[in-house]
Design a protein around this motif. Structure first.
Motif, PDB file in Angstrom:
ATOM      1  N   GLY A 178      -6.133  -4.035  -1.994  1.00  0.00           N
ATOM      2  CA  GLY A 178      -7.331  -3.663  -1.550  1.00  0.00           C
ATOM      3  C   GLY A 178      -7.399  -2.555  -0.280  1.00  0.00           C
ATOM      4  O   GLY A 178      -6.184  -2.427  -0.002  1.00  0.00           O
ATOM      5  N   GLU A 179      -8.470  -2.349   0.209  1.00  0.00           N
ATOM      6  CA  GLU A 179      -8.163  -1.264   1.119  1.00  0.00           C
ATOM      7  C   GLU A 179      -7.625  -1.790   2.576  1.00  0.00           C
ATOM      8  O   GLU A 179      -7.681  -2.933   2.881  1.00  0.00           O
ATOM      9  N   ARG A 188      -8.078   4.789   4.414  1.00  0.00           N
ATOM     10  CA  ARG A 188      -8.916   3.859   3.687  1.00  0.00           C
ATOM     11  C   ARG A 188      -9.228   4.421   2.259  1.00  0.00           C
ATOM     12  O   ARG A 188      -9.242   3.623   1.551  1.00  0.00           O
ATOM     13  N   SER A 189      -9.532   5.768   2.183  1.00  0.00           N
ATOM     14  CA  SER A 189      -9.677   6.334   0.789  1.00  0.00           C
ATOM     15  C   SER A 189      -8.452   6.311  -0.242  1.00  0.00           C
ATOM     16  O   SER A 189      -8.856   5.833  -1.416  1.00  0.00           O
ATOM     17  N   THR A 210      -6.232   3.781  -0.213  1.00  0.00           N
ATOM     18  CA  THR A 210      -5.939   2.389  -0.470  1.00  0.00           C
ATOM     19  C   THR A 210      -7.226   1.540  -1.176  1.00  0.00           C
ATOM     20  O   THR A 210      -6.857   0.356  -1.742  1.00  0.00           O
ATOM     21  N   ARG A 211      -8.362   2.344  -1.194  1.00  0.00           N
ATOM     22  CA  ARG A 211      -9.571   1.788  -1.515  1.00  0.00           C
ATOM     23  C   ARG A 211      -9.463   0.873  -2.949  1.00  0.00           C
ATOM     24  O   ARG A 211      -9.775  -0.133  -3.317  1.00  0.00           O
ATOM     25  N   SER A 212      -8.755   1.670  -4.088  1.00  0.00           N
ATOM     26  CA  SER A 212      -8.974   1.218  -5.237  1.00  0.00           C
ATOM     27  C   SER A 212      -7.213   0.505  -5.741  1.00  0.00           C
ATOM     28  O   SER A 212      -7.138   0.062  -6.812  1.00  0.00           O
ATOM     29  N   MET A 213      -6.652   0.245  -4.671  1.00  0.00           N
ATOM     30  CA  MET A 213      -5.271  -0.202  -4.934  1.00  0.00           C
ATOM     31  C   MET A 213      -5.494  -1.964  -4.884  1.00  0.00           C
ATOM     32  O   MET A 213      -6.441  -2.332  -4.559  1.00  0.00           O
ATOM     33  N   ALA A 214      -4.421  -2.582  -5.837  1.00  0.00           N
ATOM     34  CA  ALA A 214      -4.158  -3.738  -5.891  1.00  0.00           C
ATOM     35  C   ALA A 214      -4.558  -4.816  -4.642  1.00  0.00           C
ATOM     36  O   ALA A 214      -5.024  -5.811  -4.883  1.00  0.00           O
ATOM     37  N   HIS A 264       0.629  -1.172   0.056  1.00  0.00           N
ATOM     38  CA  HIS A 264      -0.020   0.047  -0.087  1.00  0.00           C
ATOM     39  C   HIS A 264       0.840   1.165  -0.056  1.00  0.00           C
ATOM     40  O   HIS A 264       0.755   2.236  -0.770  1.00  0.00           O
TER      41      HIS A 264
END
Length: 154
Positions: free
Chosen positions: A82-83, A73-74, A76-80, A43
């Protein structure tokens, strides 16, 4: 309320990655423990340099930390990966209370012939106690532990 001067403090033993932020510095890891959030290294590395610097500089007062939790959280939400996952927030940990030396830190100090008494432990700030607790914990590689003992107990 006055910001905590250690909120963005990086130790001398962390200097090899200060600025490039290829590792999560202990000041950020402490904030993550306080907000109860598991931010993986993947992340962290997926964030921009500016985003990482923002987390380093983030204040550690309760209201600011609540904002940091939502911000992470916002981010990381769209990261590979995950959140970022929630964890129980740190509460009553040896590094927070300072009333007695954490057992695993005392054992690590003893193994290295380092004297570390309760009075000395209490004189350390929360970030210094956090660093020793994290670096001395079982299963950790202890790579920076000697340097941490030297720096914070100097």
């Amino acid at each position: 309320m006055t910001p905590n001067p250690t909120a963005n403090h990086c130790f001398d033993f962390e200097q090899n990655f200060v600025g490039n932020w290829r590792c999560i510095p202990l000041c950020v890891r402490r904030k993550l423990d306080l907000i109860g959030l598991k931010l993986k290294l993947n992340h962290w590395l997926a964030m921009s340099q500016a985003q990482r610097q923002e987390l380093v500089d983030w204040d550690d007062q309760p209201a600011a930390l609540a904002d940091m939790a939502e911000h992470c959280r916002s981010l990381t939400r769209s990261m590979a990966e995950g959140e970022a996952k929630p964890l129980p927030p740190a509460c009553g940990e040896a590094w927070q209370l300072g009333s007695s030396v954490a057992e695993h830190v005392a054992a690590a100090a003893s193994e290295r012939d380092i004297a570390l008494g309760v009075e000395q432990w209490q004189e350390l700030n929360e970030l210094e106690r956090f660093a020793l607790c994290k670096l001395a914990r079982p299963g950790h590689d202890h790579h920076n532990l000697e340097a941490a003992f030297s720096e914070v107990l100097a």
